[in-house]
Design an enzyme around this catalytic site. Sequence first.
Site, PDB file in Angstrom:
ATOM      1  N   LYS A 101       0.852  -1.180   0.000  1.00  0.00           N
ATOM      2  CA  LYS A 101       0.000   0.000   0.000  1.00  0.00           C
ATOM      3  C   LYS A 101       0.891   1.235   0.000  1.00  0.00           C
ATOM      4  O   LYS A 101       1.887   1.290   0.727  1.00  0.00           O
ATOM      5  CB  LYS A 101      -0.897  -0.025   1.239  1.00  0.00           C
ATOM      6  CG  LYS A 101      -1.894   1.117   1.340  1.00  0.00           C
ATOM      7  CD  LYS A 101      -2.786   0.919   2.560  1.00  0.00           C
ATOM      8  CE  LYS A 101      -3.798   2.045   2.725  1.00  0.00           C
ATOM      9  NZ  LYS A 101      -4.686   1.821   3.891  1.00  0.00           N
ATOM     10  N   SER A 120      -9.541   2.166   2.408  1.00  0.00           N
ATOM     11  CA  SER A 120      -8.337   2.787   1.858  1.00  0.00           C
ATOM     12  C   SER A 120      -7.280   1.789   1.400  1.00  0.00           C
ATOM     13  O   SER A 120      -6.403   2.142   0.628  1.00  0.00           O
ATOM     14  CB  SER A 120      -7.721   3.757   2.875  1.00  0.00           C
ATOM     15  OG  SER A 120      -7.107   3.069   3.935  1.00  0.00           O
ATOM     16  N   SER A 155     -10.106  -0.347   7.101  1.00  0.00           N
ATOM     17  CA  SER A 155      -9.441  -0.297   5.797  1.00  0.00           C
ATOM     18  C   SER A 155      -8.806  -1.609   5.357  1.00  0.00           C
ATOM     19  O   SER A 155      -8.332  -1.705   4.220  1.00  0.00           O
ATOM     20  CB  SER A 155      -8.382   0.813   5.787  1.00  0.00           C
ATOM     21  OG  SER A 155      -9.014   2.070   5.747  1.00  0.00           O
TER      22      SER A 155
END
Length: 460
Positions: free
Chosen positions: A74, A146, A170
């Site tokens: 990420k 996210s 998330s």
Amino acid sequence: MSILELGELIRTKQITSLELVQIFLRRLKRYNPVLESVITCTDELAYKQAKEADGLLAKGVYLGPLHGIPYGLKDIIAVPQYKTTWGSGSFKDQVLNIEAWVYKRLKSAGAVLVAKLVSGSLAYDDIWFGGRTRNPWNIEEFSTGSSAGPAASTSAGMVPFAIGSETAGSITYPAARCGVTALRPTFGMVGRTGVMSIAESLDKLGPFCRSAEDCTVVLDTIRGKDPDDLSSRYIPLDDPFSVDIKRLTVGYTDDAEMEVVNVLKSKGVKTVPFKLNYTVDSVQGILNFTMDVEMLAHFDEWQRTRQDDLYEAQDQWPTELRRARVIPAIDYVQAQRARRKLIQEVKKSFTVDAFIGNATDWERVCLGNLVGFPVIVVPTGFKNISNPPSEGTRRRTTITTGIYARPNHDHIALALAMAYQSVTYHHKQRPPIDNLGPSDIMPHIHQQLSLTEGCIYESS
């Protein structure tokens, strides 16, 4: 293939790490134009690390099951010489020349970084400066959460596994939407140095994988005491493969997927109805207060200098942080006192070894993050999408559940998930991103992309 399957191919020299990297870079660049799940392909670094992995193996040095395995991070996780954009136009040219702790751990295990994957802007939902990440099972939907890039990319087979983060949903939400197996570990299990922080008392890093077995392999690699993260601890991880599940008592809530309960029961697990009891009635408010105030402490100057005026989604962080600025200190302190009481009550009420329940119930997401206990999200099936085209479609809505364990007992959740997946095949299904159906059009997907096309903002 799973990490363990790919790892065996590499160990026995049936395939090289370099060949795997080429395969997954092609997939990243083939599907990213539709899914918008990749920010940067790290081609140069990937080739370098893959050649190093192959070179070690040629010398008889094998680093373990992640040796030569491609993966994604990420894009709130820093890697030297590559952009770490935090998913926001405000930081899209940012290069942080530090090695995040989790990246160091994976590198030392021989894993090969092939991409920085989409983070929602400043780790808020699935909107980022380059678009909005889609769900591979139903491209008319967005991935939500996210950790959108790790979830969508793992689901679509663009990477064998990825590392995401959770402060408040998330990991759990995008994993459930995209139908992958993902673990939100015990708070403090994985160090966070070199990772953008929202709230130090809530942030957690965890793996998105094809299976619970893969989550076990990755967690065992990335866990440990990070000397620069004062919240991280060395938490022993008992071997999930050796857990005798017949000795466990597992609860199930009113919203549990009963197929999971029945499968585990058939394997000798004692199952009982269960509910976590606590008297604190402001769980969601406590989480919002905590997250917003701690986030503002990180981004105070950013907002004071009006840089948030250029933010991608004005109804998200700019609004949240303006509200946080007027929260009285006494209210924040009282929220933390209530949080402490909540932790004590949940500890007393958690009378089973684990429990099964909805992974995306918002109250439970807030509760789990405040208390810091682990949950693994497990795919349990599929249902038809709402209002499908009359000519038919292969798009589906994924069904998932969560298996929750007490803090520091991640191995119990992993063992139960592995037991369920050992006799089911939901986690082995693949989304229909090449063949949706007669009425579904997927632009660009059949376009043959070269190894220098298809990744957004590719640079080093």
